[in-house]
Every structure is written in structure tokens, then in C-alpha cells.
Design an enzyme around this catalytic site. Sequence first.
Site, PDB file in Angstrom:
ATOM      1  N   ARG A  91      12.728  92.380  17.402  1.00 43.61           N
ATOM      2  CA  ARG A  91      13.246  91.215  17.140  1.00 43.61           C
ATOM      3  C   ARG A  91      12.376  89.866  16.330  1.00 43.61           C
ATOM      4  NH1 ARG A  91      13.608  88.252  22.071  1.00 43.61           N
ATOM      5  NH2 ARG A  91      15.153  86.881  21.773  1.00 43.61           N
ATOM      6  N   ASP A 151      27.501  81.787  27.353  1.00 43.19           N
ATOM      7  CA  ASP A 151      27.156  82.701  28.932  1.00 43.19           C
ATOM      8  C   ASP A 151      27.189  82.153  29.863  1.00 43.19           C
ATOM      9  OD1 ASP A 151      24.158  84.059  27.567  1.00 43.19           O
ATOM     10  OD2 ASP A 151      24.611  82.271  26.674  1.00 43.19           O
ATOM     11  N   ARG A 154      31.345  82.988  30.373  1.00 42.48           N
ATOM     12  CA  ARG A 154      31.563  84.567  30.626  1.00 42.48           C
ATOM     13  C   ARG A 154      31.459  84.600  32.327  1.00 42.48           C
ATOM     14  NH1 ARG A 154      27.795  86.839  25.355  1.00 42.48           N
ATOM     15  NH2 ARG A 154      29.232  87.357  24.158  1.00 42.48           N
ATOM     16  N   HIS A 178      19.041  82.163  25.592  1.00 42.28           N
ATOM     17  CA  HIS A 178      20.729  82.743  25.403  1.00 42.28           C
ATOM     18  C   HIS A 178      19.785  84.511  25.150  1.00 42.28           C
ATOM     19  CE1 HIS A 178      23.905  84.201  23.958  1.00 42.28           C
ATOM     20  NE2 HIS A 178      23.097  84.498  22.204  1.00 42.28           N
TER      21      HIS A 178
HETATM   22  P1  NAD Z   1      27.492  87.255   9.631  1.00 45.10           P
HETATM   23  O1  NAD Z   1      26.690  88.233   8.523  1.00 45.10           O
HETATM   24  O2  NAD Z   1      29.579  87.722   9.762  1.00 45.10           O
HETATM   25  O3  NAD Z   1      27.736  86.332   8.606  1.00 45.10           O
HETATM   26  C1  NAD Z   1      25.917  85.285   8.856  1.00 45.10           C
HETATM   27  C2  NAD Z   1      27.224  84.104   7.403  1.00 45.10           C
HETATM   28  O4  NAD Z   1      25.162  83.788   7.091  1.00 45.10           O
HETATM   29  C3  NAD Z   1      27.190  85.315   6.050  1.00 45.10           C
HETATM   30  O5  NAD Z   1      28.323  85.052   5.472  1.00 45.10           O
HETATM   31  C4  NAD Z   1      25.678  84.876   4.654  1.00 45.10           C
HETATM   32  O6  NAD Z   1      26.456  85.637   3.736  1.00 45.10           O
HETATM   33  C5  NAD Z   1      25.767  83.940   5.318  1.00 45.10           C
HETATM   34  N1  NAD Z   1      24.213  83.363   4.825  1.00 45.10           N
HETATM   35  C6  NAD Z   1      22.955  84.308   5.144  1.00 45.10           C
HETATM   36  N2  NAD Z   1      21.636  83.369   4.657  1.00 45.10           N
HETATM   37  C7  NAD Z   1      22.399  82.562   4.292  1.00 45.10           C
HETATM   38  C8  NAD Z   1      21.970  80.971   3.604  1.00 45.10           C
HETATM   39  N3  NAD Z   1      21.007  81.148   3.528  1.00 45.10           N
HETATM   40  N4  NAD Z   1      22.435  80.327   2.659  1.00 45.10           N
HETATM   41  C9  NAD Z   1      24.004  80.292   3.506  1.00 45.10           C
HETATM   42  N5  NAD Z   1      24.569  81.352   3.801  1.00 45.10           N
HETATM   43  C10 NAD Z   1      23.985  82.815   4.176  1.00 45.10           C
HETATM   44  O7  NAD Z   1      26.377  87.207  11.373  1.00 45.10           O
HETATM   45  P2  NAD Z   1      27.617  86.419  12.163  1.00 45.10           P
HETATM   46  O8  NAD Z   1      28.596  87.532  12.921  1.00 45.10           O
HETATM   47  O9  NAD Z   1      28.828  85.314  11.914  1.00 45.10           O
HETATM   48  O10 NAD Z   1      26.487  86.004  12.953  1.00 45.10           O
HETATM   49  C11 NAD Z   1      25.662  84.863  12.647  1.00 45.10           C
HETATM   50  C12 NAD Z   1      24.542  84.680  13.676  1.00 45.10           C
HETATM   51  O11 NAD Z   1      25.421  84.152  15.126  1.00 45.10           O
HETATM   52  C13 NAD Z   1      23.982  85.618  14.166  1.00 45.10           C
HETATM   53  O12 NAD Z   1      22.700  85.021  14.489  1.00 45.10           O
HETATM   54  C14 NAD Z   1      24.484  85.813  15.300  1.00 45.10           C
HETATM   55  O13 NAD Z   1      23.990  86.407  16.479  1.00 45.10           O
HETATM   56  C15 NAD Z   1      24.555  84.403  15.829  1.00 45.10           C
HETATM   57  N6  NAD Z   1      25.764  85.165  17.045  1.00 45.10           N
HETATM   58  C16 NAD Z   1      25.748  83.706  18.338  1.00 45.10           C
HETATM   59  C17 NAD Z   1      25.805  84.017  19.241  1.00 45.10           C
HETATM   60  C18 NAD Z   1      25.690  82.661  19.913  1.00 45.10           C
HETATM   61  O14 NAD Z   1      25.915  82.465  21.370  1.00 45.10           O
HETATM   62  N7  NAD Z   1      25.036  81.439  19.575  1.00 45.10           N
HETATM   63  C19 NAD Z   1      27.198  83.965  19.247  1.00 45.10           C
HETATM   64  C20 NAD Z   1      27.289  85.331  18.472  1.00 45.10           C
HETATM   65  C21 NAD Z   1      26.348  84.989  17.368  1.00 45.10           C
END
Ligand code: NAD
Length: 318
Positions: A91, A151, A154, A178
Site C-alpha cells: 500500500r 461507505d 453502503r 476510507h
Molecule cells: P482505472 O485504472 O480504470 O482508471 C484510472 C485512469 O487514470 C486510467 O484511465 C488512466 O489512463 C488514468 N491515468 C493514470 N495516470 C494518469 C495521469 N498521470 N494523468 C491522467 N490520467 C491518468 O481505475 P478505476 O477503477 O477507475 O479507479 C480509479 C481510482 O478510484 C482508483 O484509485 C480506485 O482505487 C479509486 N476508487 C475510489 C473509490 C472511493 O470510494 N473513493 C471507489 C472506487 C475506486
Amino acid sequence: MRHHVNRVALIGTGFVGSSYAFAMLNQGVTEEFVMIDLNKEKSEGDAMDLNHGLPFAPSATKIWFGDYSDCKDADLVVICAGANQKPGETRLDLVQKNSAIFKGIVEEVMASGFDGIFLVATNPVDILTYATWKFSGLPKERVIGSGTILDTARFRYLLGEYFKVDPRNVHAYIIGEHGDTELPVWSHADIAGRPISDWAKNKADFKQEDLDELFVNVRDAAYHIIQRKGATFYGIAMGLVRVTKAILGNENSVLTVSAHLDNIYGQEDVFIGVPAVVNRNGIREVVEIGLDANEQEKFNHSASVLKNIISSISILPK
Ligand code: NAD
């Protein structure tokens, strides 16, 4: 002078970002929506696809694939970009990697002349919200993390299912990180103004273990979903739209977001999930609900876990 139109810039159009874009379009929240991603093809394709839904949308939205210069006139920049945890990666490794990505993104956004509000969803969200605040130099109230909004949703959904009541009538919060150290605020959980303990008394087959298990299912929901479909995105996307509406609509809504604490909840200098009043200026105020001793202890632990991680990030400006 430019007639004011609401503009939201989305950075990161992966699963979460594109679901947010779809939900935004369906709810007709903003007049302009610009999508930015390293993956130009995917993002351009999404913009084209979404535009073809416009004849069915509740209101007009201008959607395009853009670049950082488009952030200049944005009211809100939403960041869903970043790397996901790879097998064998800790992590902490992910924290260092995403902090470096965020440094680049936030500096580009600020270089455009952006002077609005940031909303961060990328994980670990509380840490990256803190990093966004530091990298941007914006006032703390204009940097918001999605925190425990999902959360809490949920939790409300599962409590609604358990007591057979519409989740919109459930008032109960998950606060803290979170992640693994989050906690439920049972001492202030109610349905329609009646404490959960009362509802429990009137439920013939009530067992305390059911509520303990219900919280574990909230806390571990992401693991359960990721195991089945590889990622979670619809719930968070709708949560991000909810925060966006509270901001653009100047709603003064109470939402559990990651906000900066400054001598409140016994904590300072940390972004963490707490109920807060959200409006056009960002976080108007954090709402302090009196925690019982056990909840306060868990909250303190959650905050200390976050602070330890923050102190390990070498590239953060002091
Ligand atoms: P994903 O891999 O599908 O999408 C990430 C996107 O970021 C990709 O399209 C990638 O091209 C882009 N990216 C990476 N580096 C970049 C940069 N420097 N500039 C511009 N774009 C860039 O991932 P995802 O499933 O969409 O998840 C995205 C994030 O959201 C993850 O960190 C995930 O853990 C988080 N998430 C948060 C919650 C929450 O409750 N906060 C819930 C679900 C997911």
C-alpha cells in the site's frame, strides 16, 4: 466577460471516471464537462459515446475530450486518475506512486490558472486529498475527498434492508479513513428520528451479531465486489455526482467527505471522512457529532494511521 456556465473537468476516465461522466450526463448536473486522461483514445471514445446520449439527456451538456488548459474556467476538477495496486506491491508503494502522479496532475491544473474546487476519488483517498491540498496551495475548504461517502451509502443501504425501511430515511454515518480503520457511529444512528436501538428492540428476530456483521460487510464491501468484478465504480460515481450537485447547486448538504480537520474531533492536520456541510465554496464547516469514548478511540486510531502514511511521503511540500 464570459457568461458564467458551470464547468466540471474530470481527470482520469477509467472505470470510476467514465461512470461518473455517465451519471453526470443522466442527471443533467453541469453545462460543460471536459474529460482528460493519458489514454487519449479511450477518453476521446468516451466523449463521442456520451455525446450520442445527449438527445435522451434531461438537459444540454457540452462534453469533450480536452487538456489541462480547459481547467482554467472549471468550477470543479474531479480526479479519478491513478495507478491501481499491482500484485506484490505494498500500500505504501502505491501511496508513493500515486503521490508522484498527483504532483504532476495538480501542478498542471494549477498552471492553467484554475481557481475552483478539487474533488478527489483516487485511493488512498484521504492521503491523496491531503497531497492535492499541499500541491495546489488552495485553501483547505476548496479541497475535498470522497472520503466515506460511499461507505456511508453502503451502511444506509444495508440498515434499510435489515429494518425494511427506505435507505433515504436512514441517518447513520461511517467516519474515519476510507479503508480498514473506518468506523460506524452507532451512537447517533437513527431511522426517522428514532434510534437504531429502538428499532432493534421492536424487531422480533434481532441479534446484535447481525449489526456487527452488517458493519463488517460495509467495511469490506470493496474487497467483495473486486473479487467478483475486478473493480467498484457505480456506487462511487453516484456519490461523486451527489457531492458535485451539493457544490454547484450551493446546497449546504451534509455529506461524509474527506475534509481537513483543524482542532475538531480532537485532531488536526489530517484529511479524513467526517460529516461536513458542502456548498459552492467547498466545505463550509465540519459537523462535530459527539462520539462516545469507544468511537473516539477508534477515530483517533484511524487518524493516526493516516498521519503516519502522510509523514512517509517524501515529495510533499512542508
Ligand atoms: P482505472 O485504472 O480504470 O482508471 C484510472 C485512469 O487514470 C486510467 O484511465 C488512466 O489512463 C488514468 N491515468 C493514470 N495516470 C494518469 C495521469 N498521470 N494523468 C491522467 N490520467 C491518468 O481505475 P478505476 O477503477 O477507475 O479507479 C480509479 C481510482 O478510484 C482508483 O484509485 C480506485 O482505487 C479509486 N476508487 C475510489 C473509490 C472511493 O470510494 N473513493 C471507489 C472506487 C475506486
